[in-house]
Design an enzyme around this catalytic site. Structure first.
Site, mmCIF file in Angstrom:
data_model
loop_
_atom_site.group_PDB
_atom_site.id
_atom_site.type_symbol
_atom_site.label_atom_id
_atom_site.label_comp_id
_atom_site.label_asym_id
_atom_site.label_seq_id
_atom_site.Cartn_x
_atom_site.Cartn_y
_atom_site.Cartn_z
ATOM 1 C CD GLU A 114 -2.974 -1.075 2.259
ATOM 2 O OE1 GLU A 114 -4.159 -0.745 2.133
ATOM 3 O OE2 GLU A 114 -2.479 -1.455 3.347
ATOM 4 C CD GLU A 134 -3.673 -6.238 3.864
ATOM 5 O OE1 GLU A 134 -2.914 -5.262 3.929
ATOM 6 O OE2 GLU A 134 -3.855 -6.892 2.801
#
Length: 260
Positions: A114, A134
């Site tokens: 990210e 995740e």
């Protein structure tokens, strides 16, 4: 050279180089996220810095993201604080007024990827591995992953990576548009510095205006952005760099940018 928490900043001419340094996997912490936000603010105040390169120390990890020990106790209050810190840090990186280049020199997982997604350009070394895993631990990307990834690679590949936990190598990342360039192992930083040298030849004010317009295309209708584009073009005539750029071209010399 200035040290921030788990980040090392060095400046070479017009390029800032940020090294992620929290061994072994350069995971992000509350302190290092806040340090990144402050670092970006400091760079925005430096008129003579036009580009930012971010890479991981060593050759194995760019960043493995968040340390899952932070979420082991199920404390929702702590989760809120970390989510806000991730968001503020990477949104500051995305809004950096210059050109940001991520050198993915190893594993870029979760919050690590990210971070790279928040940059303008991504260069992957040939051994790099990228993923947003995740959901495999009952979480989801909360630092821009669900928004920035589909913008780059399309909804299908974003769903493969986020919903199916699919990991991609450098070649796949290049093919789907996740990165713009691949280099041999250990050569990513050199390639990024060469790109930063190209940035330094452009008017930093014009680059900043252009970057804002390009990123606005994500959420603003073209009809509105076309008006803003013309307004920004005219606004450049209030800057010293516009006059210098045109005059340097007419005089057949290199411009001397002031970022003003």
């Amino acid at each position: 050279m200035t040290d921030y928490t788990n980040l090392t900043l060095s400046i070479d001419h017009h390029t800032a180089i940020v090294t992620l340094n929290n061994p072994p996997a350069h995971t992000w912490t509350m302190d290092s996220l806040q340090a990144l936000k402050q670092l970006i603010a400091d760079l925005n105040a430096k008129d003579d810095v036009y580009a930012l390169i971010i890479h991981g120390d060593g050759e194995k990890f760019f960043s493995a993201g968040a340390d899952l020990n932070n979420f082991a106790d199920g404390d929702k209050g702590h989760a809120i604080s970390m989510a806000i810190a991730f968001g503020e840090a990477f949104e500051a990186l995305s809004a950096y007024r210059g050109v940001s280049i991520a050198v993915i020199n190893g594993y870029a997982m979760g919050g690590g990827l990210e971070c790279a997604l928040a940059c303008d350009i991504r260069i992957a070394e040939e051994h790099a591995q990228m993923a947003l895993p995740e959901t495999s631990v009952g979480l989801l990307p909360c630092a821009g992953g669900t928004q920035n990834l589909p913008w780059l690679v399309g909804e299908g590949w974003a769903k493969r990576m986020i919903l199916c936990g699919e990991r991609v190598d450098a070649n796949t990342a290049l093919r789907i548009g996740l990165v713009e360039e691949i280099t041999a192992k250990g050569e990513g930083l050199t390639a990024a510095q060469a790109l930063a040298q190209k940035v330094a030849k452009q008017s930093p004010v014009a680059v900043s205006y252009s970057k804002t317009l390009i990123q606005a295309a994500r959420d603003t209708p073209p009809a509105q952005n076309l008006i803003l584009e013309r307004e920004a073009f005219v606004k450049l005539f209030d800057t010293k760099d516009q006059r210098e750029g045109v005059q340097a071209f007419l005089e057949k010399r290199q411009p001397n940018w002031q970022n003003k």
